[in-house]
Design a protein around this motif. Sequence first.
Motif, short mmCIF file in Angstrom:
data_model
loop_
_atom_site.label_atom_id
_atom_site.label_comp_id
_atom_site.label_asym_id
_atom_site.label_seq_id
_atom_site.Cartn_x
_atom_site.Cartn_y
_atom_site.Cartn_z
N GLN A 98 0.83 -1.21 0.00
CA GLN A 98 0.00 0.00 0.00
C GLN A 98 0.86 1.26 0.00
O GLN A 98 0.54 2.23 -0.69
N GLU A 99 1.95 1.24 0.77
CA GLU A 99 2.81 2.43 0.83
C GLU A 99 3.49 2.68 -0.50
O GLU A 99 3.58 3.82 -0.96
N ARG A 100 3.97 1.63 -1.16
CA ARG A 100 4.63 1.79 -2.46
C ARG A 100 3.62 2.26 -3.51
O ARG A 100 3.95 3.09 -4.35
N LEU A 101 2.41 1.73 -3.44
CA LEU A 101 1.38 2.14 -4.38
C LEU A 101 0.99 3.60 -4.15
O LEU A 101 0.78 4.37 -5.09
N ALA A 102 0.92 4.01 -2.88
CA ALA A 102 0.59 5.41 -2.57
C ALA A 102 1.70 6.34 -3.05
O ALA A 102 1.42 7.46 -3.51
N GLY A 106 2.38 9.48 3.25
CA GLY A 106 3.43 10.18 3.96
C GLY A 106 4.55 9.27 4.44
O GLY A 106 5.36 9.69 5.24
N GLY A 107 4.62 8.03 3.96
CA GLY A 107 5.64 7.10 4.41
C GLY A 107 5.01 5.88 5.05
O GLY A 107 3.78 5.74 5.10
N LEU A 108 5.85 4.99 5.57
CA LEU A 108 5.37 3.73 6.10
C LEU A 108 5.44 3.65 7.62
O LEU A 108 4.47 3.26 8.28
N GLY A 109 6.58 4.02 8.21
CA GLY A 109 6.84 3.75 9.63
C GLY A 109 5.83 4.36 10.59
O GLY A 109 5.16 3.64 11.34
N ALA A 110 5.70 5.69 10.58
CA ALA A 110 4.82 6.36 11.54
C ALA A 110 3.35 5.99 11.34
O ALA A 110 2.64 5.69 12.32
N PRO A 111 2.81 6.01 10.10
CA PRO A 111 1.40 5.62 9.94
C PRO A 111 1.13 4.18 10.40
O PRO A 111 0.13 3.92 11.06
N ARG A 157 9.86 11.37 12.35
CA ARG A 157 11.02 12.20 12.08
C ARG A 157 11.98 11.56 11.08
O ARG A 157 12.83 12.24 10.51
N ALA A 158 11.88 10.25 10.90
CA ALA A 158 12.78 9.56 9.98
C ALA A 158 12.56 10.10 8.58
O ALA A 158 11.43 10.23 8.11
N ALA A 159 13.64 10.42 7.93
CA ALA A 159 13.53 10.98 6.58
C ALA A 159 13.02 9.92 5.63
O ALA A 159 13.48 8.79 5.64
N ARG A 160 12.09 10.34 4.80
CA ARG A 160 11.56 9.42 3.81
C ARG A 160 12.52 9.36 2.64
O ARG A 160 12.95 10.38 2.13
N PRO A 161 12.89 8.13 2.17
CA PRO A 161 13.83 8.03 1.06
C PRO A 161 13.22 8.54 -0.23
O PRO A 161 12.01 8.67 -0.36
N GLY A 162 14.10 8.84 -1.18
CA GLY A 162 13.65 9.31 -2.47
C GLY A 162 12.98 8.21 -3.26
O GLY A 162 12.95 7.05 -2.86
N PRO A 163 12.48 8.55 -4.44
CA PRO A 163 11.77 7.53 -5.22
C PRO A 163 12.72 6.43 -5.66
O PRO A 163 13.88 6.65 -5.97
#
Length: 309
Positions: A25-29, A214-219, A269-275
């Motif tokens: 789901q995160e990759r698709l988003a 907005g990323g995977l970890g926090a959500p 706070r963890a930076a989200r990696p680029g595409p």
Amino acid sequence: MNATLVAVVLSLVSAVAYAAAAVAQERLAARSSGRGVLRLLGRAAWWLSVALNASGAVLHVIALAYGPLTLVQPLGALTLVAAVPMGAWLAGRRVSAVEWRGTAFTLLGLAALLITASGPAPDDVLSGSEALLVAGTAALLIGTLAWPGSRPGLRHATASGIASGVGSALTQTVTVAATDRSGPPIGIEVIGVALLVAAFATGGLLLSQSAYRGGLGAPLALVTVANPAAAAVIGLSLLGERLRGGGAGTVPALAGAALASWGVVLLSRAARPGPSPAPFPAEPEPEPEPEPASVPRQPHPGPGHLTPW
């Protein structure tokens, strides 16, 4: 095979299935940023995540038939442990130290909450009127969290966890009514509760898909914490459940909530990696048909002009 061992194995496989669904789901988003969630219904990757979520839910229910809730429910938190490194691996990067710390704090806090709330079994299940009250209150809260505003990812993740927790409590009502051979046959009231379960399950899935933009970890951490928290509120207020240790159990419960909250903060706070390359083959977008090129008009040869053959 020992029943407890079967419950543990099923719970571990269920956690991996949930983790894979969250990563999908995160990759698709990430690939569908700016598009409506409902437009994802035509994507094969979306239906793969739905199948993984359904598989995880079925395995979780089967595990509860072999082991106690106090064993199976904490193992569900391993979804976060599996999803964070799985998402990093698919993105072609290493898990950062901040992500490891955030995951650890979230799991420690969640474990404290689950152990504290693992008191006596509920005296009963939700009645029809109680189910409607819970559904109405939860729908109002979810609608408030899903309202447009700042930080939609974390709010939608919280709403998704609440929807899943409420759906679990309502599922218990339907399951008991369906398996009770001594009671009356399934009536309109139970069918209505089953429809509410389907509505909350679908809403939770769509909200989590929106949250993972907005990323995977926090959500995912918020979904993991909000789910049992919502179920615990229902159990304590309506089902006769009690905190372990009575009033003294409030202290470790609050400490667990603080640890889990700090873990979510670290993950956010963890930076989200680029595409990076998607784990599923990209679906080609329809290309517009090329317009016919205009052919330059050739001058008509004059009477003294020789045309080559």
